[in-house]
Design a protein around this motif. Structure first.
Motif, PDB file in Angstrom:
ATOM      1  N   LYS A   1      14.537  -4.585   0.654  1.00 36.70           N
ATOM      2  CA  LYS A   1      15.781  -3.813   0.688  1.00 36.70           C
ATOM      3  C   LYS A   1      15.663  -2.562   1.543  1.00 36.70           C
ATOM      4  O   LYS A   1      16.568  -2.250   2.331  1.00 36.70           O
ATOM      5  N   ILE A   2      14.542  -1.838   1.400  1.00 39.83           N
ATOM      6  CA  ILE A   2      14.486  -0.488   1.978  1.00 39.83           C
ATOM      7  C   ILE A   2      13.587  -0.344   3.199  1.00 39.83           C
ATOM      8  O   ILE A   2      13.642   0.675   3.884  1.00 39.83           O
ATOM      9  N   LYS A   3      12.753  -1.341   3.497  1.00 42.70           N
ATOM     10  CA  LYS A   3      11.804  -1.189   4.604  1.00 42.70           C
ATOM     11  C   LYS A   3      12.197  -2.016   5.815  1.00 42.70           C
ATOM     12  O   LYS A   3      12.684  -3.130   5.678  1.00 42.70           O
ATOM     13  N   GLN A   4      11.948  -1.426   6.964  1.00 48.85           N
ATOM     14  CA  GLN A   4      12.162  -2.145   8.218  1.00 48.85           C
ATOM     15  C   GLN A   4      10.900  -2.974   8.498  1.00 48.85           C
ATOM     16  O   GLN A   4       9.911  -2.476   9.017  1.00 48.85           O
TER      17      GLN A   4
ATOM     18  N   ARG B   1       0.813  -1.211   0.000  1.00 51.67           N
ATOM     19  CA  ARG B   1       0.000   0.000   0.000  1.00 51.67           C
ATOM     20  C   ARG B   1       0.847   1.262   0.000  1.00 51.67           C
ATOM     21  O   ARG B   1       0.378   2.315  -0.354  1.00 51.67           O
ATOM     22  N   ARG B   2       2.081   1.189   0.420  1.00 50.83           N
ATOM     23  CA  ARG B   2       2.949   2.363   0.448  1.00 50.83           C
ATOM     24  C   ARG B   2       4.000   2.255  -0.654  1.00 50.83           C
ATOM     25  O   ARG B   2       4.629   1.224  -0.817  1.00 50.83           O
ATOM     26  N   ASP B   3       4.170   3.341  -1.375  1.00 51.67           N
ATOM     27  CA  ASP B   3       5.187   3.407  -2.436  1.00 51.67           C
ATOM     28  C   ASP B   3       4.974   2.332  -3.501  1.00 51.67           C
ATOM     29  O   ASP B   3       5.901   1.950  -4.202  1.00 51.67           O
TER      30      ASP B   3
ATOM     31  N   LYS C   1       4.916  -9.147 -12.436  1.00 53.98           N
ATOM     32  CA  LYS C   1       6.238  -8.524 -12.441  1.00 53.98           C
ATOM     33  C   LYS C   1       6.271  -7.311 -11.509  1.00 53.98           C
ATOM     34  O   LYS C   1       7.216  -7.115 -10.743  1.00 53.98           O
ATOM     35  N   ILE C   2       5.211  -6.504 -11.540  1.00 52.86           N
ATOM     36  CA  ILE C   2       5.129  -5.321 -10.673  1.00 52.86           C
ATOM     37  C   ILE C   2       5.122  -5.741  -9.210  1.00 52.86           C
ATOM     38  O   ILE C   2       5.808  -5.157  -8.368  1.00 52.86           O
ATOM     39  N   ILE C   3       4.325  -6.774  -8.897  1.00 55.43           N
ATOM     40  CA  ILE C   3       4.209  -7.259  -7.512  1.00 55.43           C
ATOM     41  C   ILE C   3       5.565  -7.779  -7.015  1.00 55.43           C
ATOM     42  O   ILE C   3       6.002  -7.452  -5.909  1.00 55.43           O
ATOM     43  N   GLU C   4       6.226  -8.570  -7.854  1.00 53.55           N
ATOM     44  CA  GLU C   4       7.535  -9.127  -7.471  1.00 53.55           C
ATOM     45  C   GLU C   4       8.557  -8.017  -7.228  1.00 53.55           C
ATOM     46  O   GLU C   4       9.287  -8.039  -6.225  1.00 53.55           O
ATOM     47  N   ASN C   5       8.601  -7.056  -8.134  1.00 50.17           N
ATOM     48  CA  ASN C   5       9.557  -5.952  -7.988  1.00 50.17           C
ATOM     49  C   ASN C   5       9.304  -5.153  -6.715  1.00 50.17           C
ATOM     50  O   ASN C   5      10.243  -4.762  -6.012  1.00 50.17           O
ATOM     51  N   THR C   6       8.020  -4.893  -6.437  1.00 45.04           N
ATOM     52  CA  THR C   6       7.659  -4.146  -5.231  1.00 45.04           C
ATOM     53  C   THR C   6       8.051  -4.916  -3.977  1.00 45.04           C
ATOM     54  O   THR C   6       8.567  -4.340  -3.010  1.00 45.04           O
TER      55      THR C   6
END
Length: 439
Positions: A156-159, A100-102, A145-150
């Motif tokens: 990588k970037i979220k805690q 839901r975010r980014d 593909k969009i779901i996998e990339n997200t």
């Protein structure tokens, strides 16, 4: 007798001029009005064309991955356990945070449901259904593909609260039938006819002085318990594909299972599904004078197939305790006024739990409420179950999963002040239910 009006030439000329001027402006207004109508029609056609071309469609995916920072617990294998519910909620909340975010078109993500938590040598394996809405013109491969990339980007970037093993992540597209079958392994889930989850907030109306249920699938565990030739007698709640829970007092006059039938759906006539009764089990200690142990099990002769219309409710863990003023819902086909007729359409009511201490006050039920009973309603009355709702469900929503916490048992009249509804407290009978059904 009235003579015709006469005008001087100058006066008449002025009137003629004003009329021509008025005709001129009328022509201008007509042209502007015509252009406005054409513009509105054009916009409407554009909107319709947009939605025809870009009509949203549901897409379902089955995600699997390994979590390495928690250990497996035996109760994770019991979908109605508190441990499974709490861990599932944590996982589903995390999935919502990821998508839901980014997330490109973040409103496209609808919901996730954990299907299974299984043991792994290095933690636990998670199986979860993901639901999205995208234009029908979108390709499944593109969305995947969009779901996998997200998902990978979030690692990588979220805690995140859970440590996910990236190589373990797999994503598989599934159709609505497969999605429904997977969700059927879980209890207490309500779905709309379009296979989308129905949020708890959609249910707000009452039985006494209320309205009909809004749509099929709102209360899919509700059943009508009927005597052949005499029609609806009581409500009941589906707890498996063959077993239902109801009130013992429903069988005071007739315990012959061959004379009873069960129907499902939002109307008694016509029913969505119909089954014969094979077995009736009444609690051995039921007392019709004190209303204690007012609980019974009904087994159907053949199983039902779970669907949007027919679904089982969750049985609560015996340790669950609801605080006073907790919102709960009661449903049934009973009368909407005291001694009124049975309703063909299913009705619903939001009520609140009332503490046993309050319910046992001298001005309420004067000590008649035992540990196996639960009071719910309002001290001012007005909203309540009524005649014909007996045996039906009182349910509690915990994060969009519904639990059967009460069975409509007894009360003084309907919706009177200081006389709330009294329900059989299901948590007190979990061991009894398990001993008879294995559930």
């Amino acid at each position: 007798m009235y003579a015709p009006l006469e005008f001087e030439d100058a006066h008449y000329s002025q009137i003629e001029y004003q009329r021509k001027q008025q005709q001129y402006w009328d022509s201008i207004r007509l042209a502007i009005f015509t252009l406005a109508i054409v513009a509105i029609i054009g916009i409407a056609i554009g909107i319709v064309a947009h939605f025809v071309v870009e009509d949203d469609k549901s897409f379902y995916f089955l995600a699997s991955y390994k979590v390495t920072n928690i250990k497996y617990r035996e109760n994770y294998g019991i979908r109605t356990s508190r441990e499974f519910a709490e861990r599932s909620h944590q996982i589903e909340r995390m999935m919502s945070r990821i998508f839901r975010r980014d997330f490109p078109g973040s409103s496209r993500f609808i919901k996730s449901h954990v299907i299974k938590i299984s043991p792994d040598e290095h933690g636990v394996n998670i199986l979860v259904v993901l639901m999205f809405r995208y234009p029908s013109t979108s390709s499944t491969a593109q969305i995947k593909k969009i779901i996998e990339n997200t998902f990978y980007q979030s690692l990588k970037i979220k805690q995140l609260p859970l440590t996910i093993s990236k190589p373990s992540f797999t994503l598989t597209s599934i159709d609505s039938k497969k999605m429904r079958n997977l969700l059927n392994s879980r209890c207490g889930i309500r779905m709309t006819p379009s296979n989308m989850p129905l949020p708890a907030s959609s249910s707000t109306q009452r039985i006494v002085q209320g309205r009909q249920t809004a749509m099929e699938g709102e209360w899919p565990w509700q059943a009508s318990l009927q005597l052949i030739g005499a029609g609806h007698q009581c409500g009941a709640s589906l707890i498996s594909n063959t077993w239902l829970l109801t009130a013992a007092h429903c069988f005071r006059r007739n315990k012959n299972s061959h004379q009873w039938i069960i129907t499902f759906g939002t109307t008694i006539i016509p029913p969505a599904v119909k089954r014969n009764v094979g077995k009736i089990i009444i609690h051995e200690k039921y007392d019709n004078k004190t209303n204690e142990h007012d609980i019974a099990l009904v087994q159907m002769t053949s199983r039902v197939e779970f669907s949007n219309v027919v679904q089982r409710v969750c049985l609560p863990d015996s340790s669950i305790k609801l605080r006073p003023k907790t919102s709960v819902f009661v449903t049934g086909f009973g009368s909407i006024v005291d001694d009124g007729p049975i309703q063909n359409n299913l009705r619903q009511a939001r009520v609140e739990t009332i503490s046993t201490d309050v319910c046992n006050r001298k001005d309420v039920y004067d000590g008649m409420i035992t540990s196996g009973m639960l009071c719910a309603g309002f001290m001012e009355g007005k909203v309540d179950a009524c005649k014909g709702d007996s045996g039906g469900p009182l349910v509690y929503d915990n994060r969009d999963i519904w639990y059967l916490v009460g069975i409509v048992s007894w009360g003084q009249s309907c919706a009177l002040p200081k006389k709330p509804g009294v329900y059989t407290r299901v948590t007190q009978y979990r061991a009894w239910i398990a001993s008879k059904t294995g559930i």
